[in-house]
Design a protein around this motif. Structure first.
Motif, mmCIF file in Angstrom:
data_model
loop_
_atom_site.group_PDB
_atom_site.id
_atom_site.type_symbol
_atom_site.label_atom_id
_atom_site.label_comp_id
_atom_site.label_asym_id
_atom_site.label_seq_id
_atom_site.Cartn_x
_atom_site.Cartn_y
_atom_site.Cartn_z
ATOM 1 N N GLN B 200 0.830 -1.205 0.000
ATOM 2 C CA GLN B 200 0.000 0.000 0.000
ATOM 3 C C GLN B 200 0.864 1.255 0.000
ATOM 4 O O GLN B 200 0.582 2.233 -0.687
ATOM 5 C CB GLN B 200 -0.898 -0.005 1.237
ATOM 6 C CG GLN B 200 -1.978 1.034 1.142
ATOM 7 C CD GLN B 200 -2.645 1.249 2.476
ATOM 8 O OE1 GLN B 200 -2.078 0.955 3.527
ATOM 9 N NE2 GLN B 200 -3.842 1.760 2.461
ATOM 10 N N TRP B 201 1.949 1.227 0.765
ATOM 11 C CA TRP B 201 2.848 2.392 0.820
ATOM 12 C C TRP B 201 3.474 2.654 -0.537
ATOM 13 O O TRP B 201 3.581 3.795 -0.978
ATOM 14 C CB TRP B 201 3.937 2.134 1.875
ATOM 15 C CG TRP B 201 4.723 3.345 2.208
ATOM 16 C CD1 TRP B 201 4.430 4.283 3.134
ATOM 17 C CD2 TRP B 201 5.946 3.750 1.601
ATOM 18 N NE1 TRP B 201 5.386 5.257 3.162
ATOM 19 C CE2 TRP B 201 6.336 4.953 2.223
ATOM 20 C CE3 TRP B 201 6.750 3.223 0.586
ATOM 21 C CZ2 TRP B 201 7.494 5.635 1.870
ATOM 22 C CZ3 TRP B 201 7.915 3.908 0.234
ATOM 23 C CH2 TRP B 201 8.264 5.106 0.880
ATOM 24 N N ILE B 202 3.881 1.582 -1.219
ATOM 25 C CA ILE B 202 4.485 1.759 -2.542
ATOM 26 C C ILE B 202 3.486 2.421 -3.479
ATOM 27 O O ILE B 202 3.800 3.367 -4.206
ATOM 28 C CB ILE B 202 4.944 0.407 -3.123
ATOM 29 C CG1 ILE B 202 6.113 -0.152 -2.300
ATOM 30 C CG2 ILE B 202 5.347 0.548 -4.577
ATOM 31 C CD1 ILE B 202 6.574 -1.505 -2.740
ATOM 32 N N ARG B 203 2.262 1.928 -3.440
ATOM 33 C CA ARG B 203 1.253 2.455 -4.365
ATOM 34 C C ARG B 203 0.933 3.914 -4.091
ATOM 35 O O ARG B 203 0.666 4.688 -5.006
ATOM 36 C CB ARG B 203 -0.026 1.635 -4.282
ATOM 37 C CG ARG B 203 0.088 0.276 -4.931
ATOM 38 C CD ARG B 203 -1.216 -0.108 -5.553
ATOM 39 N NE ARG B 203 -2.008 -0.875 -4.611
ATOM 40 C CZ ARG B 203 -2.306 -2.141 -4.765
ATOM 41 N NH1 ARG B 203 -1.905 -2.789 -5.811
ATOM 42 N NH2 ARG B 203 -3.042 -2.763 -3.869
ATOM 43 N N ALA B 279 12.219 -1.533 4.327
ATOM 44 C CA ALA B 279 12.499 -2.684 5.178
ATOM 45 C C ALA B 279 11.415 -2.797 6.216
ATOM 46 O O ALA B 279 10.771 -1.826 6.572
ATOM 47 C CB ALA B 279 13.853 -2.530 5.852
ATOM 48 N N VAL B 280 11.235 -3.993 6.715
ATOM 49 C CA VAL B 280 10.209 -4.169 7.735
ATOM 50 C C VAL B 280 10.701 -3.639 9.071
ATOM 51 O O VAL B 280 10.070 -2.810 9.704
ATOM 52 C CB VAL B 280 9.823 -5.655 7.860
ATOM 53 C CG1 VAL B 280 8.764 -5.819 8.925
ATOM 54 C CG2 VAL B 280 9.322 -6.169 6.525
ATOM 55 N N VAL B 300 14.131 6.143 2.656
ATOM 56 C CA VAL B 300 14.119 4.847 3.323
ATOM 57 C C VAL B 300 12.807 4.750 4.088
ATOM 58 O O VAL B 300 12.466 5.656 4.830
ATOM 59 C CB VAL B 300 15.296 4.712 4.312
ATOM 60 C CG1 VAL B 300 15.227 3.386 5.035
ATOM 61 C CG2 VAL B 300 16.610 4.861 3.586
ATOM 62 N N ALA B 301 12.077 3.667 3.869
ATOM 63 C CA ALA B 301 10.817 3.507 4.594
ATOM 64 C C ALA B 301 10.895 2.259 5.456
ATOM 65 O O ALA B 301 11.273 1.196 4.991
ATOM 66 C CB ALA B 301 9.651 3.390 3.608
ATOM 67 N N ILE B 321 6.103 3.336 7.897
ATOM 68 C CA ILE B 321 4.894 2.626 7.487
ATOM 69 C C ILE B 321 4.250 2.103 8.763
ATOM 70 O O ILE B 321 4.874 1.377 9.534
ATOM 71 C CB ILE B 321 5.248 1.436 6.568
ATOM 72 C CG1 ILE B 321 6.051 1.905 5.364
ATOM 73 C CG2 ILE B 321 3.990 0.735 6.119
ATOM 74 C CD1 ILE B 321 6.551 0.769 4.504
ATOM 75 N N ASP B 322 2.993 2.442 8.975
ATOM 76 C CA ASP B 322 2.342 2.077 10.226
ATOM 77 C C ASP B 322 1.730 0.688 10.123
ATOM 78 O O ASP B 322 0.873 0.433 9.277
ATOM 79 C CB ASP B 322 1.256 3.111 10.542
ATOM 80 C CG ASP B 322 0.593 2.843 11.867
ATOM 81 O OD1 ASP B 322 -0.535 3.293 12.064
ATOM 82 O OD2 ASP B 322 1.211 2.176 12.725
#
Lengths: 320, 350
Positions: B200-203, B279-280, B300-301, B321-322
């Protein structure tokens, strides 16, 4: 093949004591490096073979307790996967020993948790000194040797306290009465007790002395000195009641928080602790501090455990 | 949701609060701290008797303190007669087990390599040291006396056993480094993935993501990267790190990235030698943030399995990213006894 040998591994909690013990046993410390990865996880590197050896891991519950506890657990587990014959955890000061009962709702029994963790990690045997409550031995399924610092304390009193024959042994609270009477009996001295009257929770309102200390040297005896609030007040009470001088002898000198300040400002002549917990830095800040070396007791216990000899000799006699 | 209690340790209280907001319940009151002698102190204020307790603790920051705090919390709930204790670890502590990655993380390895390179420079001089024993004793994989190869202890099984010994009945973990880790446990383990949140973040955040290439920074992460590729219908590339004897790593790219936005996907950024990543787990220890600031990275996310506020102040390129919605959903479903697998089929609503 040949019988196995003693291997002593030391964690980072008290390397000085581990070196003393190894010296007494005539061996070197095993080649083990304990450090931290950059993300704060503990890293243990074993540098020599411990296959089929009798491994003793020396780690005291002091300083950064959680770090040292994890170091101990990982070392025990590492030796287990390295096929050691027997792994003994030597804990001069047992961590979380004071949380040994559920004194209010939802209180954890952390001493039981530590016992479980040591068993799960793979310890076959535990050697410790002066447990806060000796019933903690029952938390373990494996054999526990609870050594006593008492013979060393008796020897210290005889050798270092002038006029000890005229002294009186005092317990700073009701819980330590048994310990104090035992010492008093061995030295053939009188005994006194200080009773805390609590009007409000966590506020010691009055300390009442039960016994007569007039013109005598008073020796306070306890198992642990943490913030030293009790010791400071007890010493004051004793002087008010006519004691000639007040000494304090404790086995585990945790001395955290304001302890050193309290000791320096109090009427205590000297505070004596064993070296189950390192305090070389604290001695520089507090000239009243003195040390009883118990490395001999621990080294003897290790040697006797390895050779299969009786350890109970050490309960009565101070190791030389 | 009756009969549920959510507790948090001190590693990541903000995430726990967000999870509770998502669930619509209050975080249970629990006083955490340390005694004067550094022992951990835990006081649970509300009753947990016959309740289903969820304890949220991440393996970050002062890891050993947080790990012991977690064990003590679990034990306290056990002693308080909780019906069932579930441990939720966004980042599972001591989860990295592979031999190779551990050798690199050791500080000795870095010291050894500098000395090795200075030794090789001196090798021709008359005063050169005998390279055999001296050099070998500094490399992480040294051969000591008597032919003994030094090795690093792996704490993974130990931590699993300790958690079970403390009294946990169930574990929920996010993006474990090795999924085989589930087998170390006797208790049921639910592994959840941050992938839907990442997709979702990428999109939403990457402009012209449809032309992007997803790159895996090493061979081990190829599966993870291809999974994201196939969901987004993107191309894939791989970076192959060759470890030469003296730590000079050469990177070879397999695939085409010319002229396209590149998304590098990894599960953990620790020492920061990989660049331009999603990265996670963003652990960022050591010089990681400096390396990122100096590198040609756009952004960097990382997810918030590890608290990110401090890192974001130091590194403006960092985005978060939450994943609290993900964790809240899984808590709700395990509590209600519903199936969790729907969360992994696909990702529209996240």
């Amino acid at each position: 093949m040949s019988s196995n040998s003693i291997r002593i591994l030391a964690g980072n909690s008290h390397p000085a004591l581990a070196k003393l013990i190894a010296k007494r046993l005539g061996t070197d410390l095993a080649n083990v490096t304990v450090s931290k990865y950059s993300n704060q996880e503990t890293a243990v590197t074993i540098g020599e073979s411990v296959r089929d050896e009798d491994v003793f891991i020396i780690q005291s519950g002091c300083g950064e307790i959680n770090d040292h506890l994890m170091e101990l657990l990982i070392m025990i587990n590492a030796c287990k996967t390295a096929s050691a014959r027997r792994i003994t955890a030597v804990l001069p000061c047992f961590p979380y020993a004071r949380q040994d009962k559920k004194d209010k709702s939802r209180a954890p029994i952390s001493a039981k948790l530590v016992a479980n963790m040591l068993s799960v990690a793979g310890a076959d045997h535990v050697i410790t000194m002066d447990l806060h409550a000796s019933q903690i031995q029952g938390f373990f399924d494996c054999p526990v040797d609870n050594l006593y610092g008492e013979p060393s304390v008796l020897r210290y009193i005889r050798e270092n306290i002038p006029d000890w024959k005229n002294a009186i042994i005092v317990s700073p609270d009701a819980g330590g009465a048994k310990r104090a009477t035992s010492i008093a009996d061995h030295l053939d001295l009188d005994f006194a007790l200080i009773h805390k009257e609590r009007k409000k929770a966590n506020e010691v309102s009055r300390m009442v002395l039960v016994g007569d200390v007039k013109d005598k040297v008073a020796i306070l005896v306890d198992d642990m000195a943490d913030t030293c609030g009790t010791l400071g007040l007890a010493a004051k009470t004793l002087m008010e009641n006519g004691a000639a001088a007040v000494y304090a002898i404790v086995i585990h000198g945790v001395l955290s928080g304001k302890a050193l300040k309290v000791i320096n400002e109090s009427v205590l002549t000297r505070v004596v602790v064993t070296n189950t917990i390192p305090h070389a830095e604290k001695k520089k800040l507090c000239p009243k501090l003195d040390t009883i070396d118990v490395s001999a007791v621990l080294a003897e216990a290790i040697r006797r455990t390895h050779n299969g000899e009786s350890v109970s000799y050490l309960f009565q006699h101070a190791a030389i | 949701m009756k009969n549920i209690v959510v507790l948090t340790g001190s590693s990541h209280p903000k995430l726990a609060q967000r999870i509770c907001d998502n669930l619509g319940i209050e975080l249970s009151e629990c006083k955490l701290g340390k005694f004067s002698n550094q022992e951990t102190s835990v006081e649970i204020k509300n009753s947990v008797r016959e309740k289903h307790v969820y304890i949220i603790q991440s393996g970050c920051g002062r890891v050993n303190d947080n790990v012991i705090e977690l064990f003590i919390l679990v034990q306290a709930c056990l002693m308080g007669s909780a019906k069932r204790v579930t441990v939720v670890t966004p980042l599972f502590p001591y989860s990295r087990q592979s031999e190779k990655s551990q050798k690199k993380r050791l500080p000795q390895h870095q010291i050894g390599s500098e000395i090795m390179s200075s030794l090789t420079q001196q090798a021709d001089g008359p005063s050169s040291l005998p390279q055999g024993t001296f050099a070998q004793s500094f490399m992480g994989m040294s051969i000591g006396e008597g032919g003994y190869r030094q090795w690093c202890a792996r704490a993974g099984t130990l931590v699993a056993n300790l958690l079970q010994a403390a009294g946990a009945d169930h574990l929920i973990a996010m993006d474990l480094h090795d999924p085989q880790y589930q087998g170390f446990f006797e208790i049921p383990v639910d592994l959840i993935y941050a992938e839907p949140c990442i997709i979702q973040w990428i999109r939403t955040e990457i402009p012209n993501w449809r032309q992007a290439v997803v790159v895996s920074p090493d061979a081990g992460g190829a599966k993870r990267a291809t999974s994201v590729c196939s969901k987004l219908n993107l191309d894939f590339a791989l970076i192959h790190k060759e470890d030469l004897a003296n730590t000079k790593e050469s990177m070879g790219l397999v695939g085409e990235v010319a002229g396209r936005p590149v998304i590098v996907l990894d599960d953990m950024i620790d020492s920061g030698s990989t660049i331009y990543a999603i990265a996670v787990h963003g652990v960022f220890s050591g010089p990681a943030l400096e390396i990122i600031n100096k590198s040609p990275i756009t952004q960097v996310a990382c997810t918030n399995t590890v608290p990110q506020e401090e890192f974001r102040k130091l590194c403006p390129k960092l985005a978060t990213i939450d994943i609290s919605t993900m964790l809240a959903e899984i808590i709700r479903r395990t509590f209600n006894g519903e199936s969790v697998s729907q969360l992994f089929v696909h990702d529209e609503q996240f």
